[in-house]
Design a protein around this motif. Structure first.
Motif, PDB file in Angstrom:
ATOM      1  N   VAL A   1       0.679  -1.084  -0.520  1.00 26.62           N
ATOM      2  CA  VAL A   1       0.077  -0.304  -0.034  1.00 26.62           C
ATOM      3  C   VAL A   1       0.760   1.249  -0.585  1.00 26.62           C
ATOM      4  CG1 VAL A   1      -2.015  -1.437   1.030  1.00 26.62           C
ATOM      5  CG2 VAL A   1       0.225  -0.342   2.670  1.00 26.62           C
ATOM      6  N   GLU A   2       0.200   2.532  -0.900  1.00 25.53           N
ATOM      7  CA  GLU A   2       1.347   3.531  -0.639  1.00 25.53           C
ATOM      8  C   GLU A   2       0.624   4.577   0.075  1.00 25.53           C
ATOM      9  OE1 GLU A   2       2.920   6.331  -4.352  1.00 25.53           O
ATOM     10  OE2 GLU A   2       1.582   5.268  -4.755  1.00 25.53           O
ATOM     11  N   ALA A   3      -0.784   4.695   0.163  1.00 21.19           N
ATOM     12  CA  ALA A   3      -1.314   5.481   0.898  1.00 21.19           C
ATOM     13  C   ALA A   3      -1.270   5.401   1.969  1.00 21.19           C
ATOM     14  CB  ALA A   3      -3.348   5.258   1.202  1.00 21.19           C
ATOM     15  N   ASP A   4      -0.843   7.092   2.994  1.00 24.22           N
ATOM     16  CA  ASP A   4      -0.038   7.875   4.300  1.00 24.22           C
ATOM     17  C   ASP A   4      -1.450   7.966   5.016  1.00 24.22           C
ATOM     18  OD1 ASP A   4      -1.328  10.054   3.054  1.00 24.22           O
ATOM     19  OD2 ASP A   4       0.975  10.469   2.676  1.00 24.22           O
ATOM     20  N   ASP A   5      -3.233   7.519   4.752  1.00 22.73           N
ATOM     21  CA  ASP A   5      -3.313   7.690   5.979  1.00 22.73           C
ATOM     22  C   ASP A   5      -4.635   6.922   5.992  1.00 22.73           C
ATOM     23  OD1 ASP A   5      -4.877   9.627   7.811  1.00 22.73           O
ATOM     24  OD2 ASP A   5      -5.411  10.951   6.710  1.00 22.73           O
ATOM     25  N   LEU A   6      -4.348   5.864   6.866  1.00 24.29           N
ATOM     26  CA  LEU A   6      -5.170   4.607   7.075  1.00 24.29           C
ATOM     27  C   LEU A   6      -5.930   4.474   7.080  1.00 24.29           C
ATOM     28  CD1 LEU A   6      -1.939   4.161   6.033  1.00 24.29           C
ATOM     29  CD2 LEU A   6      -2.299   1.745   5.265  1.00 24.29           C
ATOM     30  N   LEU A   7      -7.074   4.159   7.564  1.00 25.76           N
ATOM     31  CA  LEU A   7      -8.558   3.803   8.745  1.00 25.76           C
ATOM     32  C   LEU A   7      -8.426   2.008   8.077  1.00 25.76           C
ATOM     33  CD1 LEU A   7     -11.148   4.162  10.030  1.00 25.76           C
ATOM     34  CD2 LEU A   7     -12.393   4.511   8.468  1.00 25.76           C
ATOM     35  N   VAL A   8      -8.327   1.694   9.416  1.00 29.91           N
ATOM     36  CA  VAL A   8      -8.355  -0.347   9.144  1.00 29.91           C
ATOM     37  C   VAL A   8      -9.248  -0.454  10.507  1.00 29.91           C
ATOM     38  CG1 VAL A   8      -7.341  -2.512   9.515  1.00 29.91           C
ATOM     39  CG2 VAL A   8      -6.029  -0.049   9.001  1.00 29.91           C
ATOM     40  N   PRO A   9     -10.633  -1.048  10.348  1.00 25.62           N
ATOM     41  CA  PRO A   9     -11.870  -1.528  10.737  1.00 25.62           C
ATOM     42  C   PRO A   9     -11.368  -2.760  10.699  1.00 25.62           C
ATOM     43  CG  PRO A   9     -12.737  -1.120   8.655  1.00 25.62           C
ATOM     44  CD  PRO A   9     -11.419  -1.071   8.505  1.00 25.62           C
ATOM     45  N   LEU A  10     -11.353  -2.928  12.336  1.00 28.91           N
ATOM     46  CA  LEU A  10     -11.088  -4.872  12.355  1.00 28.91           C
ATOM     47  C   LEU A  10     -12.229  -5.517  13.270  1.00 28.91           C
ATOM     48  CD1 LEU A  10      -8.111  -3.023  15.016  1.00 28.91           C
ATOM     49  CD2 LEU A  10      -8.584  -3.704  13.041  1.00 28.91           C
TER      50      LEU A  10
END
Length: 710
Positions: A279-288
């Protein structure tokens, strides 16, 4: 496990085995042959029939009922039973139908339970805004829904118009029923106004990130609250970079110290692990998601009430709770409950493993009369209960009724009692059109500690569903030939996508494929490539939701289990391939065309070696844009996302949390999505917790280990 986890087959075989055991005795064959012991017409006010000659002049026999005969829909204008929403001429009979949405009604009317009604005069006294909690970065978007109630606490249907308000547009920007995260951080209360009533929800705005940092935000996928204490691990040489999420769910790492394209993992012991590759994105939202074997279980149990249960019918029903998130995550264990052993004593004792959500019997004899439904947690007004997975609202649903024995496919039961289970199931499913639908929206889900790993049903509430709404809508579902010899049939479902609560099935059918052409053959209308899919209109309080239609190609022959999942034999690897469509309305006769570009292929050459932590794809899945590995190890999960162009992935070693590769079961899932992984992680309206409608095709198959070297 989810869609590829080897569970689907065991649930599918349950119904087929019980039906075969129920019908395989001489007494029930006699009931089938004796017309005096058959059931009545399911439509009130009409005479029963077996053929059109039973009905007299001007009438036609349709599904056991004498209806007015017709050559075109115009012939039905004055026909009996057509004074509601009207009738359509189908197969030579005037069939009463329903509206599916307000756009089919006159201006100012709403479609409520399939009937067009004028605006109500009931005043809302209080309301509930959903979701009650949200964590938004700058640019993230959340859609809200309101449930309104009168002075007696009854839900108002249709939902009155409402208006959202935000006291601080720098933190939360309101546009219609949507809220977008603003550039500044902080908490803000979103207020909904419904007439004189008002209700509120909280938004945690994380604002904009530092441009010199990589931000990773961990949230609970079901409650939308931040997850504190998750370990963020970014692979690097010689060692990974590590960080921990704070109370706002945020972790920050120096951008210049990280590779341009990265493998990022988020590990939390109470949740399913997530790894994001390349991944290259620098603002990551990660739902768990919560781990599958969480200490708490929620749900309800009960018995159906249906006027269609009769002595001359195979009586059955299926109950469940709405499923949030991606259809790819659809876990049959959650959808229709855990397996229970049922004893059947008809001409000899037999037993079968049956889903807890299923009820089945013959006449007054019930082999399993009560259903038990597990439901996933969500969110409620109690922040602590939401954060710990102890509350939530789901829609309870059910399909129940009786199928006349003359319509049960006896030819799928071979002499000697051998059951062609998959074909029996596929031939039985089209007759689900005779059932009735039950819906109870926004049911508060209660939770209790598991006992020996199972729900404590004695501690959970009782809910008896009344299945009374007719499946009065039909779509012609056009499907392509099956994608592989590993699948030989399909199951199709029409339902509602209830905002904040999940998918609610309203009808289903099935079909077997021609062995040579792989075309699906519709048992209702004897045609190829197009299925007759009956379903109920949105009712009971879920009106105004989007409709969703999905079809899943499966291995019917392998439903009985026992087939191996090995590198040389993939038939036992639970192969599936799915197609999805959504619409705001589905009037009777709508053609839902999913025939192009076809089912997605299967990653049927993949291998996973736990010793080396390596997954080899074995060849590109044509048409796939995004891949996902789903791992289940001793009740704990791990999801790994990566672009489709890679030939394989090596799982990282968690630096400061436990590993999850002990006796793993592995599924490899392919998706054809119109958003790439970086877009799903970045700010916007979709994220990894629910992008079903951006991935209209998907497939899944269990992955075996490599054969031992000799």
């Amino acid at each position: 496990m989810g869609a590829g986890g080897g569970v689907v087959g065991r649930r599918g075989i349950a119904l087929a085995v019980v039906v075969a055991a129920t019908l395989g005795c001489d007494e029930n064959r006699e009931i089938r042959r004796d017309p005096e012991r058959r059931g009545r017409c399911d439509l009130g006010g009409f005479s029963s029939c077996r053929q059109s000659t039973d009905c007299g002049p001007g009438a036609s026999c349709f599904e056991g009922c004498c209806l007015s005969a017709c050559g075109a829909t115009a012939d039905c204008d004055a026909a009996p039973g057509c004074d509601g929403f009207g009738c359509v001429c189908d197969q030579g009979a005037c069939i009463p139908v329903s509206c599916s949405a307000a756009e089919e009604c006159e201006e100012g009317q709403a479609c409520v339970g399939g009937v067009c009604v004028g605006p109500g005069a009931v005043e809302a006294r209080f309301c509930r805004l959903s979701p009650p909690w949200a964590t938004l970065r700058a640019g993230d978007e959340m859609r809200y829904a309101v449930a309104a109630f009168d002075a007696e606490g009854r839900r108002i249907v249709p939902t009155p118009a409402f208006r959202l308000e935000s006291p601080d547009a720098r933190r939360a920007i309101v546009d219609g029923d949507r809220v977008t995260g603003g550039p500044e951080s902080g908490r803000v209360e979103i207020v909904a106004k419904v007439g004189a009533a008002s209700c509120a929800a909280e938004v945690l705005s994380l604002g904009q990130k530092d441009p010199d940092r990589v931000r990773v935000v961990a949230i609970d996928a079901l409650s939308r609250l931040p997850v504190e204490g998750a370990r963020v691990q970014v692979e690097g040489d010689p060692s990974p970079a590590l960080a921990t999420t704070d109370a706002r769910g945020e972790a920050s790492l120096e951008r210049g110290a990280l590779p341009a394209r990265r493998t990022v993992s988020v590990f939390h012991e109470d949740h399913t692990y997530v790894t994001l590759v390349d991944v290259e994105a620098d603002d990551l939202l990660v739902p768990l998601l919560p781990n599958p074997d969480g200490p708490l279980a929620g749900g309800f149990s009960g018995a159906f009430r249906s006027e269609l249960f009769e002595a001359s019918r195979l009586n059955f029903g299926l109950a469940g709770a709405s499923f949030p998130g991606n259809l790819l995550d659809l876990d049959v264990f959650v959808l229709v409950g855990p397996v229970e052993r049922v004893e059947i004593d008809i001409g000899g004792a037999r037993s079968a493993d049956v889903s807890a959500g299923l009820v089945i019997g013959l006449g007054n004899t019930w082999f399993k009369e009560r259903y038990r439904v597990e439901a996933l947690p969500g969110a409620c007004e109690d922040r602590e209960a939401s954060a710990s997975g102890r509350c939530g609202f789901r829609t309870a649903w059910g399909l129940a009724g009786g199928i006349p024995l003359e319509d049960v496919p006896f030819d799928a039961i071979q002499s000697g009692g051998e059951v062609e289970a998959g074909r029996l199931l596929a031939q039985l499913l089209p007759h689900v059109r005779r059932l009735r639908s039950a819906v109870v929206p926004s049911l508060p889900i209660e939770f209790a500690p598991r006992v020996d790993g199972r729900p404590d049903w004695a501690a959970l509430p009782t809910l008896d569903l009344e299945a009374s709404t007719r499946l009065s809508l039909r779509v012609d579902l056009a499907l392509p030939p099956l994608p592989s010899e590993l699948v030989d049939g399909a199951v199709a479902v029409a339902g509602a996508r209830v905002l904040g609560e999940g998918v609610v099935p309203l009808g289903l059918t099935g079909a077997v494929a021609d062995e040579e052409t792989r075309e699906l053959v519709d048992a209702v209308r004897d045609r190829r490539g197009v299925l007759d899919l009956r379903f109920a209109p949105q009712h009971g309080g879920i009106e105004g939701s989007d409709y969703v239609v999905y079809a899943i190609a499966v291995n019917l022959e392998g439903l009985s289990g026992g087939l191996p999942c090995t590198p040389d034999e993939r038939s036992g690897c639970t192969p599936i391939s799915g197609l999805v469509a959504a619409a705001q309305s589905l009037p009777w006769g709508t053609v839902v065309d999913l025939s192009s570009p076809g089912f997605l292929g299967l990653a049927d050459r993949a291998l996973f070696d736990p010793a080396t932590r390596r997954l080899d794809i074995g060849g590109e899945v044509e048409g796939a844009t995004l891949m996902r590995v789903e791992i289940l190890s001793r009740g704990r999960g791990w999801l790994v996302y990566f672009p489709s162009g890679l030939d394989g992935v090596t799982l990282p070693v968690p630096a400061e949390t436990s590993d999850r590769l002990e006796e793993p079961s592995v599924s490899l899932q392919a998706m054809d999505a119109d958003l790439d992984l970086d877009a799903l992680l970045g700010p916007g309206g979709e994220d990894l917790s629910d992008f079903t409608l951006r991935a209209r095709r998907f497939s899944a198959i269990d992955v075996p280990r490599p054969a031992p070297s000799r």
